[in-house]
Enzyme design. Structure first.
Site, short mmCIF file in Angstrom:
data_model
loop_
_atom_site.label_atom_id
_atom_site.label_comp_id
_atom_site.label_asym_id
_atom_site.label_seq_id
_atom_site.Cartn_x
_atom_site.Cartn_y
_atom_site.Cartn_z
N ASN A 11 53.07 8.56 12.18
CA ASN A 11 52.50 9.89 12.40
C ASN A 11 51.81 9.88 13.76
O ASN A 11 50.73 9.30 13.91
CB ASN A 11 51.49 10.22 11.29
CG ASN A 11 50.76 11.52 11.53
OD1 ASN A 11 51.13 12.30 12.43
ND2 ASN A 11 49.73 11.77 10.75
N TRP A 12 52.42 10.51 14.73
CA TRP A 12 51.88 10.49 16.09
C TRP A 12 50.61 11.32 16.22
O TRP A 12 49.87 11.20 17.20
CB TRP A 12 52.90 10.98 17.10
CG TRP A 12 54.10 10.12 17.28
CD1 TRP A 12 54.42 9.00 16.57
CD2 TRP A 12 55.16 10.33 18.22
NE1 TRP A 12 55.61 8.48 17.03
CE2 TRP A 12 56.09 9.28 18.03
CE3 TRP A 12 55.42 11.30 19.19
CZ2 TRP A 12 57.25 9.17 18.79
CZ3 TRP A 12 56.57 11.19 19.96
CH2 TRP A 12 57.47 10.15 19.76
N LYS A 13 50.36 12.19 15.28
CA LYS A 13 49.23 13.12 15.35
C LYS A 13 49.32 13.91 16.66
O LYS A 13 50.44 14.18 17.14
CB LYS A 13 47.91 12.37 15.15
CG LYS A 13 47.92 11.61 13.81
CD LYS A 13 46.59 11.01 13.42
CE LYS A 13 46.72 10.27 12.10
NZ LYS A 13 45.43 9.67 11.64
N HIS A 101 47.98 16.17 4.61
CA HIS A 101 47.30 15.08 5.33
C HIS A 101 45.79 15.37 5.33
O HIS A 101 45.36 16.51 5.48
CB HIS A 101 47.83 14.96 6.75
CG HIS A 101 47.38 13.72 7.44
ND1 HIS A 101 46.11 13.57 7.96
CD2 HIS A 101 48.00 12.54 7.65
CE1 HIS A 101 45.98 12.37 8.48
NE2 HIS A 101 47.11 11.72 8.31
N GLU A 103 43.57 15.05 7.47
CA GLU A 103 43.04 15.75 8.64
C GLU A 103 43.30 17.26 8.56
O GLU A 103 42.53 18.06 9.10
CB GLU A 103 43.63 15.13 9.92
CG GLU A 103 43.08 13.73 10.16
CD GLU A 103 43.96 12.83 11.01
OE1 GLU A 103 43.62 11.66 11.17
OE2 GLU A 103 45.01 13.30 11.49
N GLU A 173 46.52 7.62 1.23
CA GLU A 173 45.76 7.36 2.46
C GLU A 173 44.28 7.55 2.18
O GLU A 173 43.75 8.66 2.30
CB GLU A 173 46.20 8.35 3.55
CG GLU A 173 47.63 8.21 4.00
CD GLU A 173 47.80 8.72 5.41
OE1 GLU A 173 47.39 9.84 5.72
OE2 GLU A 173 48.34 7.96 6.24
N GLY A 179 42.01 5.59 10.74
CA GLY A 179 41.45 5.53 12.09
C GLY A 179 40.21 4.68 12.22
O GLY A 179 39.57 4.66 13.27
N SER A 219 44.86 2.60 8.78
CA SER A 219 44.62 1.41 9.62
C SER A 219 45.67 0.31 9.41
O SER A 219 45.36 -0.89 9.49
CB SER A 219 43.21 0.86 9.38
OG SER A 219 42.26 1.79 9.86
N GLY A 240 49.40 5.52 11.73
CA GLY A 240 48.86 6.40 12.77
C GLY A 240 48.78 5.68 14.10
O GLY A 240 49.79 5.49 14.79
N GLY A 241 47.61 5.21 14.44
CA GLY A 241 47.40 4.62 15.76
C GLY A 241 48.42 3.57 16.15
O GLY A 241 48.90 3.54 17.28
O1 LIG Z 1 49.02 9.47 9.07
C1 LIG Z 1 48.54 8.37 9.33
C2 LIG Z 1 47.23 8.02 8.78
O2 LIG Z 1 46.33 9.05 9.03
C3 LIG Z 1 46.73 6.66 9.22
O3 LIG Z 1 46.27 6.69 10.53
P1 LIG Z 1 45.78 5.28 11.16
O4 LIG Z 1 46.93 4.31 11.01
O5 LIG Z 1 45.46 5.58 12.61
O6 LIG Z 1 44.57 4.84 10.35
#
Ligand SMILES: O=C[C@H](O)COP(=O)(O)O
Length: 258
Positions: A11-13, A101, A103, A173, A179, A219, A240-241
């Site tokens: 997920n690139w956000k 999600h 967020e 999640e 994050g 994470s 994510g990151g």
């Molecule tokens: O969609 C991905 C999740 O929000 C996890 O994000 P993260 O891997 O940066 O903690």
């Protein structure tokens, strides 16, 4: 039942314009081999503005990388400023779309009813929902994570048929792990992913529950992925990151070793 084909979704956000998207997908594809694709389904979830570029690259180079969107409108068309419909995503050959999600639940006040409407919208357009569920820190401290997640699951699956549910992906999640670098333990992940699978069997059937892929997200990195992925009821990761760096994402995809 044989373990389900793992799904590793990035997920690139809100990261990468369409030119950076091309560079990242090219670098990711260069880092993967046929064995990687045999061991896991690889998917990226870029921002909307990147999807056409990613589609052109994936089609043109015949890449085995799937892609999808991070959100979808509950509506199919009309006066919904700023929203993107499932039919538009389907035209871009999106295979998946995130729904619920944390967020979006937090920053856009998305409740279970709206998440359910988005799940149904995705199905209307032949797109597989990746349904995100997870508890906050206070709920975790109170030991009510399973209860909280199952309530989200029940709310999101209203009027979803067994045939549809069989294709859904559920991503557990925990919000406190997103994050933060505070990854859940494999045992934490297994506890909730297993409870999700049991609930799916109750709502539908053991066959549906056995087919659904349940992911962990929060994470995930190359070094912690193997322990989490080793758990019986964990079928992949929503990253994510770590997915923004091709070499780190490749390490997650290779959770099972070379
Ligand atoms: O969609 C991905 C999740 O929000 C996890 O994000 P993260 O891997 O940066 O903690």
């Amino acid at each position: 039942m044989a373990k389900r084909l793992p799904l590793i979704a990035g997920n690139w956000k809100m990261n990468n314009n369409h030119l950076e998207a091309i560079a990242l997908v090219q670098k990711l594809a260069f880092g993967l081999n046929d064995k990687d694709y045999d061991n896991a389904e690889v998917v990226v979830l870029p921002p909307f503005t990147d999807l056409r570029s990613v589609q052109t690259l994936v089609d043109g180079d015949r890449l085995k990388i799937g892609y999808g969107a991070q959100d979808v409108s509950a509506h199919d068309k009309g006066a919904y400023t700023g929203e993107i419909s499932g039919s538009m995503l389907a035209k871009l050959d999106c295979s998946y779309v995130l729904a619920g999600h944390s967020e979006r639940r937090e920053y856009h006040n998305e409740d279970d009813a709206l998440v359910n409407a988005k799940v149904k919208a995705a199905y209307r357009h032949g797109i597989v929902p990746i349904l995100c569920v997870g508890e906050g820190l206070e709920v975790r401290k109170a030991g009510r994570q399973v209860e909280h997640v199952l309530a989200q699951l029940d709310g999101a699956l209203k009027e979803v048929t067994a045939e549809q549910a069989e294709r859904i992906v559920v991503a557990y999640e925990p919000v406190w792990a997103i994050g933060t670098g505070e990854v859940a333990t494999p045992e934490d992940a297994q506890e909730v992913c297993s409870a999700i699978r049991v609930r799916l069997a109750e709502l539908y059937s053991p066959e549906v529950a056995g087919a659904v892929r349940v992911l962990y997200g929060g994470s995930v990195k190359g070094d912690n992925a193997p322990g989490i992925m080793a758990k019986e009821d964990v079928d992949g990761a929503l990253v994510g990151g770590a997915c923004l760096k091709a070499d780190e994402f490749v390490k997650v995809i290779r959770f099972g070793g070379e």
